[in-house]
Each structure stands twice: as C-alpha cells, then as structure tokens.
Design a protein around this motif. Structure first.
Motif, PDB file in Angstrom:
ATOM      1  N   MET A 735       0.704  -1.353  -0.519  1.00 23.02           N
ATOM      2  CA  MET A 735       0.256   0.012   0.029  1.00 23.02           C
ATOM      3  C   MET A 735       0.827   1.435   0.047  1.00 23.02           C
ATOM      4  N   VAL A 736       1.639   1.145   0.688  1.00 21.40           N
ATOM      5  CA  VAL A 736       2.987   2.480   0.425  1.00 21.40           C
ATOM      6  C   VAL A 736       3.380   2.907  -0.448  1.00 21.40           C
ATOM      7  N   ARG A 737       3.612   1.442  -1.078  1.00 23.99           N
ATOM      8  CA  ARG A 737       4.561   1.997  -2.181  1.00 23.99           C
ATOM      9  C   ARG A 737       3.545   2.570  -2.943  1.00 23.99           C
ATOM     10  N   ALA A 738       2.506   1.424  -3.556  1.00 26.75           N
ATOM     11  CA  ALA A 738       1.194   2.168  -4.795  1.00 26.75           C
ATOM     12  C   ALA A 738       1.236   3.576  -3.619  1.00 26.75           C
ATOM     13  N   ALA A 739       1.109   3.979  -2.459  1.00 26.83           N
ATOM     14  CA  ALA A 739       0.642   5.817  -3.050  1.00 26.83           C
ATOM     15  C   ALA A 739       1.947   6.216  -3.644  1.00 26.83           C
ATOM     16  N   GLN A 740       3.675   5.755  -2.839  1.00 27.56           N
ATOM     17  CA  GLN A 740       4.808   6.492  -3.255  1.00 27.56           C
ATOM     18  C   GLN A 740       4.096   6.958  -4.734  1.00 27.56           C
ATOM     19  N   GLY A 741       3.940   6.083  -5.726  1.00 26.43           N
ATOM     20  CA  GLY A 741       4.372   5.653  -7.200  1.00 26.43           C
ATOM     21  C   GLY A 741       3.173   7.140  -7.641  1.00 26.43           C
ATOM     22  N   ILE A 742       2.178   7.262  -6.897  1.00 25.60           N
ATOM     23  CA  ILE A 742       1.743   8.649  -7.817  1.00 25.60           C
ATOM     24  C   ILE A 742       2.430   9.306  -8.136  1.00 25.60           C
ATOM     25  N   ASP A 743       3.333  10.631  -7.321  1.00 24.21           N
ATOM     26  CA  ASP A 743       4.708  11.632  -7.759  1.00 24.21           C
ATOM     27  C   ASP A 743       4.977  11.793  -6.657  1.00 24.21           C
ATOM     28  N   ARG A 744       6.515  10.770  -7.010  1.00 24.29           N
ATOM     29  CA  ARG A 744       7.510  10.831  -6.325  1.00 24.29           C
ATOM     30  C   ARG A 744       7.864  11.974  -5.688  1.00 24.29           C
ATOM     31  N   LYS A 745       8.144  13.406  -6.821  1.00 32.34           N
ATOM     32  CA  LYS A 745       8.593  14.789  -6.538  1.00 32.34           C
ATOM     33  C   LYS A 745       7.710  15.486  -5.431  1.00 32.34           C
ATOM     34  N   ILE A 761     -15.736  -4.388  11.480  1.00 28.26           N
ATOM     35  CA  ILE A 761     -14.942  -4.564   9.891  1.00 28.26           C
ATOM     36  C   ILE A 761     -15.412  -6.215   9.729  1.00 28.26           C
ATOM     37  N   GLU A 762     -15.252  -6.541   8.167  1.00 33.75           N
ATOM     38  CA  GLU A 762     -16.321  -7.806   8.157  1.00 33.75           C
ATOM     39  C   GLU A 762     -14.419  -8.843   8.376  1.00 33.75           C
ATOM     40  N   ASP A 763     -15.287 -10.522   8.845  1.00 29.97           N
ATOM     41  CA  ASP A 763     -14.317 -11.239   9.669  1.00 29.97           C
ATOM     42  C   ASP A 763     -13.116 -11.170   8.144  1.00 29.97           C
ATOM     43  N   GLY A 764     -11.849 -11.933   7.730  1.00 28.42           N
ATOM     44  CA  GLY A 764     -11.103 -11.642   6.806  1.00 28.42           C
ATOM     45  C   GLY A 764     -10.529 -10.626   6.572  1.00 28.42           C
ATOM     46  N   LYS A 765     -10.878  -9.194   6.379  1.00 35.08           N
ATOM     47  CA  LYS A 765     -10.002  -7.888   6.445  1.00 35.08           C
ATOM     48  C   LYS A 765      -9.946  -6.935   7.732  1.00 35.08           C
ATOM     49  N   LYS A 766      -8.735  -5.994   7.351  1.00 36.00           N
ATOM     50  CA  LYS A 766      -8.429  -5.375   8.472  1.00 36.00           C
ATOM     51  C   LYS A 766      -8.486  -3.643   7.902  1.00 36.00           C
ATOM     52  N   SER A 767      -7.961  -3.226   8.664  1.00 35.64           N
ATOM     53  CA  SER A 767      -7.983  -1.437   8.303  1.00 35.64           C
ATOM     54  C   SER A 767      -6.904  -0.916   8.218  1.00 35.64           C
ATOM     55  N   ILE A 768      -6.225  -0.579   7.057  1.00 33.98           N
ATOM     56  CA  ILE A 768      -5.022   0.317   7.735  1.00 33.98           C
ATOM     57  C   ILE A 768      -5.408   1.666   6.869  1.00 33.98           C
ATOM     58  N   ALA A 769      -3.817   2.617   8.080  1.00 34.40           N
ATOM     59  CA  ALA A 769      -4.622   3.870   7.575  1.00 34.40           C
ATOM     60  C   ALA A 769      -2.909   4.550   7.286  1.00 34.40           C
ATOM     61  N   ILE A 770      -2.703   5.487   6.350  1.00 32.14           N
ATOM     62  CA  ILE A 770      -1.882   6.051   5.832  1.00 32.14           C
ATOM     63  C   ILE A 770      -1.878   7.556   5.819  1.00 32.14           C
ATOM     64  N   ALA A 771      -0.765   7.949   6.450  1.00 29.70           N
ATOM     65  CA  ALA A 771      -0.781   9.836   6.179  1.00 29.70           C
ATOM     66  C   ALA A 771       0.168  10.119   4.813  1.00 29.70           C
ATOM     67  N   VAL A 772      -0.125  10.744   4.625  1.00 30.39           N
ATOM     68  CA  VAL A 772       0.686  10.796   2.912  1.00 30.39           C
ATOM     69  C   VAL A 772       0.953  12.653   3.351  1.00 30.39           C
ATOM     70  N   THR A 773       2.176  12.407   3.414  1.00 29.08           N
ATOM     71  CA  THR A 773       2.933  13.973   2.982  1.00 29.08           C
ATOM     72  C   THR A 773       3.153  14.448   1.390  1.00 29.08           C
ATOM     73  N   LEU A 774       2.298  15.898   1.666  1.00 31.52           N
ATOM     74  CA  LEU A 774       2.672  16.174   0.217  1.00 31.52           C
ATOM     75  C   LEU A 774       3.650  17.320   0.258  1.00 31.52           C
ATOM     76  N   GLN A 775       4.471  17.780  -0.008  1.00 29.22           N
ATOM     77  CA  GLN A 775       5.427  19.586  -0.840  1.00 29.22           C
ATOM     78  C   GLN A 775       6.171  19.562  -1.832  1.00 29.22           C
ATOM     79  N   PRO A 776       4.773  20.698  -1.845  1.00 29.46           N
ATOM     80  CA  PRO A 776       4.856  21.383  -3.428  1.00 29.46           C
ATOM     81  C   PRO A 776       6.405  22.454  -3.027  1.00 29.46           C
ATOM     82  N   ARG A 777       6.570  22.486  -4.645  1.00 35.31           N
ATOM     83  CA  ARG A 777       8.463  23.317  -4.416  1.00 35.31           C
ATOM     84  C   ARG A 777       8.124  24.783  -5.437  1.00 35.31           C
ATOM     85  N   GLU A 778       6.738  24.665  -6.640  1.00 35.10           N
ATOM     86  CA  GLU A 778       6.540  25.657  -7.257  1.00 35.10           C
ATOM     87  C   GLU A 778       5.649  26.371  -6.470  1.00 35.10           C
TER      88      GLU A 778
END
Length: 807
Positions: A735-745, A761-778
């Motif tokens: 999941m982390v690699r999928a999110a990072q692949g959007i725009d590595r810059k 949460i139904e059986d056989g499932k789990k919830s994973i939460a991620i925090a994504v940091t965006l750093q604008p340059r321009e």
C-alpha cells in the motif's frame, strides 16, 4: 625478572641513585614495572619495648600495653590482641598516621572496648614481611629501642622488577642487565674472566646424545665428597629477596646461576644415577615423577635425560625426584647443556610446566657460556660444599655459530633519523659485547653469542638507538604525497564500527559470547554440519562453530534473568560460520530484547511501560542497516516465510525478513519461536534480529551522477490521511509503495499509523491507515489540486491492493 639493588651492584660499579637507574632501565627497553623498597615503605615503623601488659577490663583476649618508643618520650598506651604481647617484649611499633600495608589502612587513634589506643604493635604479616599473623614480631632484647625497624633489620635493599620482551633472554640474568646499564653510562660492568676448573680425575659417567638437533651441546662434571646442607646466608637472601625458597646448597646454586647469569643448570645425586646418561626422545607411555611432585606421561616428541634405569629429567625444564639432591648427597653430577628452543617450548606447553629453566631455554641461552657456566657452578659447589671435581665431559658444540653483519653507517640515519658518530657507535656496541671492524662507510659487526635475537642491520640500529635514547628520535611527519590518502579501515570494518555505535545509541548493551555452541543449538539455527565441528572442543556444550549470534545472546539474556535482571537489551557484532570455506564466514550484527527492555522508553515508569515486541527488533535491524550504509530506499520487508531459506527459529506470524530483492536477504527480525526458546532453555517472549553486514552492497567507487543540491521548499507541506479496508493478507508495504508511485517528487513521505481488526470490520478484512505528506515546490497547492492527488492515491491503492476507502 626480579633482582635487588645490591645484587645489581655485584655486577655494576655505580653510584647512581635508584630512581635514575630505574628511569634508564625503562628508556633502554627494560621496562621497570615495580620497585619494592621496604626501607622507604616501613620508614615510620620503630623498635619499641612493652613496659607493662595488663588485662583489658572489658575483653578477655585484649591487653592494655604501655609501650616505650625510645628517645625519652612518655610511654604510649596501646590496646593489643596478640597472644604473645607481654611485659618486656621488644617489638615493632607504628604510631597514629602510619599506613599499614598488610591491612591497607592508615592508623588513627582509636577506642577499643572503651580504652584508647595510640598506635599499634605489628605482626610480620601486617608489614608484608611474611604470612605470619599469629602474633606480633618478637625482636632480640638488645634491639635498639627507638631505632627505625627497617634499618635495624637491614631491609634497605630495594627489589626491582622489570618486564622483559621475549627477545631479551640475555637480560633474564642480573649480569646481562648490568651490561646494558654500563652501555648506557650508568656505571662500569664487572666482568672478571671465569677460570676453568681443573679436573682431578676422569668422570666415571659418560654422556650419549642420540639427536643433536634436540641437544646441540652437553657438558657434565662429577664432584665427589660434597657436604650438602643449608646454603649460606648471603645466598639465601639473594633467593628469598626475589621470591624463591631456599632448599639446599646444591639446588640453591643452580637457582642462583639461573638468575645471576641466565644459565639454568641441573644437579643429579650421582649415587642415584645408574650407569651413563643418554639424551634421547622419550618413549610413548614413559612416566616421570618430577621435582614438583607431579607425575608426567611422556611421548616421543619430548626430549629427556635418561640413565640405564629410565628417565631422570625433562631436558631443559625440570628434574626428576628420584635423582634429586638431598642433605645425604655426597657425590653430585652437574649438568650444563644446550637445548632446542622450539622443542622446549612445545614440551612445556604440552605438559603445562612453567619453570625458570624453560623460560630461558625456550628463548635461547648463550651457547658460549655452556662450559664456563659449568666451571662457575663447580667453583661455587666446591666453595660452599667442598668436594673434588672430575674432568668435564663435553659432547657436541660448546659454542654457537659466528655471526658477522655488514653494517652501513648510514642505516642509523635512514631508519632512526638521528646522527650518531662512528666513535659513539663503537663505544655503545663495544659495551654491549659487539665487535666493530672497519672505519666505514660499511663496517663489519660481530654479534656476541648471548644476543641470539640480533641477525640483521635493523637490529643493530635498534641497539644503538635504545642506548642513545629513543627520545632523541625527531618527530617527523610522513610525506603525504600528491595523491589522497587511502582509508585505513576496510568498508566492512567501518560497517562493524557504525553498527556497534548505532545499537549502543539505541540503549542496548554489547555482549561478547563464545564463537562455539552445542551441536543441537547449532542445528536449530541452520548449522551443525560435520565440517563445523571442533576437533578438540574446550567443553561438550561448545562443540560447533556458531551459525548465528542469537544462541549466545539468548543464553546471556537468560543468565541475566536467572539473577534477577529480567529486562535486558543485548547486542553483538561478530563472526558467524555457514561452512569451512573463507566465503562461508560472515560478519553479522545481532540483537535481543527481553521483557520491558523496549526501544520505546524506560522499562518501569509511572507514565507507563512498553514490552519489547517484533517492531522493536525491526527498528533495531533497520537502524543497523542504515548506519552501515545499506540502500534504505531499496530495502524490502517481507513476511519471514516468504524469504529465501526462511528461519524456523522465528515465530512465523511475528517476524519478517529484510532484503534487496529475493536473492539478497540481508537479515531477519521478530519474536523467537517458543520451540526455539524451549530448546535453548530460555523463558520468553524474546525478540531479536540478525543482519549480515557482508551482504550490504558496496558503495560505488565513482558515483554515476553528482549528488543534487539541497532543495528546501519555501511552501508549507500538506498531510492527508487515508484508511483502506483490505484483505487480511494484504501487506502494508504494498500500500505504501502504491501511494508513493503517484508522484515521487510531490509525495515525500508515506507512513502507516493505524491497523485495526474487529468490530465494524467484516471477517477476513482489516483497516490500514496511512498518512501521505505532499511537499509543493513551485506554489502553494489549492484544495482542488490536493483533492486531485488524493483521488489518484485512492485509485492507485485500490488498483494495486483491492482496498476500499473506509467510510
């Protein structure tokens, strides 16, 4: 090597003070380790007389003594518990403020059972003169009251102890030490010629040497009609001053020769020797009851002296008890021989004997002193015990090979950087026993027979420089040259140091464990192969080379827990062995945490406690790899069962592997399997890791591209949280690699901060939460731009993992 100042002055005419002699000895390479000056240490102790000794009013075993300390002073009251304290006794007194060496205390005025004591009457043990502590010292009635005890007892002969390097066998005798000091302008060497002893009859005992390689030379003489007994006082004092116990005159003479002239000798009671002597190899299974009271079993690699009855002596190491000299000895055989240094060392090591003779022979004695040493010992025997000497029997060589070295005078300047005139070189080398012929630029230097360690030009430079003074060698920096310096440490050595520092910084304690473990433990961690079994293990449970660091760390952690230290964090960086080839030996870094020894904080605290878990081990492993220079961005963390050669000693559901692709597994981390803990005899849970530092790819010698300039954005970063419901088998890393692949810059960080399974949460499932940091340059991002990026993240994660955004 120990000797007294008076003993040294028997060989060196000098008026130099003791401290100057000691400094010079150290400067010329004979390092002074300790000086025992009894007169200085016991200067405060005086002779006193007990005027009266009355029973202590409050103690049955104490007496209150009035002591006359001399010089017209008033009597001093001393409480004494010695059984021999009595009226009229002359003993040794120490006033308040005196340091008592035997007790390691400084005496003060004390009150003992209600009675004041202003000093102390001393025993010999308290003055460290002997082990006698049963009573206070008793002196003759005419001993001068008030005089300094050390002066009256003639204890003013300091004992000097020097630390010899293995090459200086010539200084294992006082004569050789005096020779070095004379070369250093500390006095004049007394070196009278030893006159040969004229034999008055042929020796009835002959000698046969079967192997000249083991015994290059052998000299023997019989002295008839000796009267053996205690040696004279001067000889006994010589020996006792350096810690040797006088035995009888004949044996004491051999000990004196050993320490005075570096010439070990042996004496046989001639009446106990049957027939002629033979120097030979021992026969397998032969035994000898030696003078130390132990029986040794011999083999064919050991050189012995034997008669027609059997083995009588271990050649060059120790004599046998059967032919030893006693007070009944009337005829004595004196032996002076040369022995093979390597064979002496091997025999002594094999039999576990460390004798004074072995110490000298394994370093190489003076071959030219074999016969003069026999003559000198014979003369001492005749002077102290009487008797009539026979002619000497000499077999083999009585001298060593001549050694002459062509020595360019410029070598001193080239190697040491100092200018020494030829006349000064001649003086130094001449005092040391070398002979110099020629006037340069190349001279011939003849090496004396007692310097077996000198065989080249550099050795002669060393002799000159140590006498001239190492402090005269100028401090000159090495030329750096035009090319940059190469690093001293290899990349692996650098990784090892950085790994240790990283783990120590994480609050772990370094341990050093055995490189061998038991075979069952080795098999548990993937070892136990026949080629890794030790041929001669020091213990049954240390039979195999370790395939992992963790077994030793587990044992150490359990040993701490058994002693009440339950919460420990240990690490080790060392070698592990996968086979017997060089490429099968690796440098690994391993660590272990137990109980509350978490990396999250202190073990027990009012604010809460954290038990060490698999994530602590993961953090430790990643910290080591980061410090060691592993490519952090390319590391993959996968379930341990998905890795190559998955370890069975880790819990399959609470462990992981760190790799750079499936073919290069750098290490493992996690909770140890209960079965592994049971086999190791340890209580869990325990979490640990092990990474192989050798497997970290080397940094490129020349980077393919320059490191980019530091780019700091002036705009505020933006953080957005996403929670996805995914199948239980989905990996958070995917999941982390999928999110990072959007725009590595634009996306500079993706962190997992929550994992939830349970209600909602139904059986056989789990919830994973991620925090994504965006750093604008321009520019600052608008809400629409942020929403667009968020939509792409949701779409990509859904595509790669099948996850659904949690409502």
């Amino acid at each position: 090597m120990k000797f007294t100042l008076s003993w040294l002055k028997e060989h060196l005419s000098t008026d130099e003070p003791l401290d100057k002699l000691a400094d010079k000895l150290t400067m010329i390479g004979l390092e002074v380790e300790h000086i025992d000056d009894k007169a200085k240490a016991l200067a405060a102790f005086t002779i006193a007389r007990v005027i009266s000794a009355e029973q202590h009013p409050n103690a049955d075993r104490l007496r209150v003594c009035m002591v006359d300390t001399g010089h017209g002073a008033a009597p001093v009251q001393v409480v004494c518990g010695a059984p021999n304290a009595r009226t009229g006794l002359v003993s040794v007194f120490s006033p308040p403020g005196t340091y008592i060496p035997g007790k390691d205390i400084t005496l003060g005025v004390g009150t003992i059972r209600g009675v004041e004591s202003h000093g102390m009457l001393c025993s010999a043990a308290e003055l460290q003169l002997s082990e006698d502590h049963d009573g206070i010292i008793e002196l003759p009635a005419d001993a001068p009251v008030g005089a300094t005890y050390a002066e009256w007892a003639k204890l003013g002969d300091p004992v000097i102890e020097i630390n010899l390097t293995p090459n200086r066998q010539d200084c294992t005798g006082v004569h050789g030490i005096a020779r070095d000091l004379s070369a250093a302008d500390m006095g004049t060497l007394k070196d009278p010629a030893i006159k040969p002893v004229k034999g008055e009859f042929p020796s009835p005992v002959n000698v046969t040497v079967e192997d000249a390689a083991l015994c290059p030379g052998f000299a023997l003489r019989l002295v008839r009609g000796v009267k053996n007994g205690p040696s004279p006082e001067w000889l006994q004092k010589r020996l006792t001053s350096i810690g040797l116990r006088p035995i009888n005159a004949l044996v004491d003479i051999t000990n004196f020769m050993t320490f005075d002239r570096s010439r070990p000798l042996h004496v046989f009671d001639a009446a106990k020797v049957k027939g002629n002597l033979t120097v030979r190899r021992a026969r397998d299974g032969e035994t000898l009851l030696a003078l130390d009271g132990r029986t040794y079993t011999l083999d064919s690699n050991i050189c012995v002296i034997a008669d027609e009855h059997g083995v009588e002596s271990l050649a060059g190491i120790m004599g046998g008890e059967a032919s030893g000299c006693s007070e009944e000895t009337t005829d004595v055989l004196i032996e002076s021989a040369l022995w093979n240094e390597i064979n002496i060392a091997q025999t002594g090591r094999k039999l576990g004997i460390n004798s004074d003779a072995r110490y000298r022979f394994e370093r190489g004695v003076d071959p030219a002193f074999m016969v003069p040493g026999l003559d000198m010992a014979t003369k001492l025997v005749i002077e102290l015990c009487g008797g009539t000497p026979s002619e000497a029997v000499v077999v083999g060589k009585s001298h060593g090979d001549d050694r002459v070295i062509d020595f360019p005078l410029t070598e001193v300047k080239r190697l040491a950087g100092i200018e020494v005139p030829l006349i000064e070189m001649r003086r130094i080398l001449g005092h040391l026993g070398f002979m110099v012929a020629g006037n340069g630029p190349v001279v011939k230097v003849a090496v004396p027979s007692w310097r077996t360690d000198v065989d080249g030009k550099a050795d002669i430079v060393e002799e000159i420089v140590r006498i001239v003074g190492v402090d005269r060698v100028p401090m000159v920096p090495f030329p750096r040259g035009d090319n940059p310096r190469k690093p001293v440490l290899t990349p692996l050595q650098q990784r090892t140091r950085r790994a240790k520092r990283a783990l120590a910084a994480r609050g772990m304690t370094e341990a050093v464990t055995w490189s061998f473990i038991s075979k069952p433990h080795a098999e548990l961690f993937g070892g136990g192969q026949p080629e890794l079994a030790l041929a001669n293990p020091i213990a049954a449970d240390l039979s195999d080379m370790r395939p992992s660091l963790l077994p030793g760390l587990v044992r150490s952690a359990q040993a701490n827990a058994d002693r009440g230290f339950n919460d420990v964090a240990l690490f080790e960086v060392g070698q592990i062995f996968k086979g017997d080839r060089p490429q099968d030996q690796f440098i690994a870094a391993g660590g272990l945490r137990r109980g509350l020894a978490s990396s999250k904080g202190v073990a027990r605290h009012w604010s809460g406690s954290a038990t060490a878990d698999a994530f602590d081990a993961k953090a430790d492993a990643l910290a080591v790899l980061t410090a060691a220079g592993a490519p952090v961005q390319g590391l993959q963390v996968v379930p341990v069962q998905d890795s190559k050669n998955a370890p069975t000693w880790l819990h399959p559901g609470r462990s992981g592997a760190i790799q750079i692709g499936p073919q290069n597994v750098l290490g493992y981390f996690g909770e140890l399997h209960p079965r592994a803990l049971e086999a190791l005899g340890a209580e869990g849970p325990l979490v640990g890791f092990e990474v192989i530092l050798d497997r970290i790819p080397d940094a490129k010698a020349k980077p393919t591209r320059a490191k980019p300039l530091l780019d700091l954005s002036a705009f505020q970063p933006v953080s957005r949280d996403f929670a996805f419901i995914v199948d239980r088998g989905v990996k958070a890393g995917d999941m982390v690699r999928a999110a990072q692949g959007i725009d590595r810059k634009l996306i500079t960080a993706v962190d997992v901060f929550d994992l939830y399974e349970g209600k909602g949460i139904e059986d056989g499932k789990k919830s994973i939460a991620i925090a994504v940091t965006l750093q604008p340059r321009e520019k600052t991002l608008t809400d629409q731009e942020i929403d667009a990026v968020a939509a792409k993240i949701v779409a990509e994660v859904t595509k790669k993992t099948g996850g659904v955004l949690r409502g």
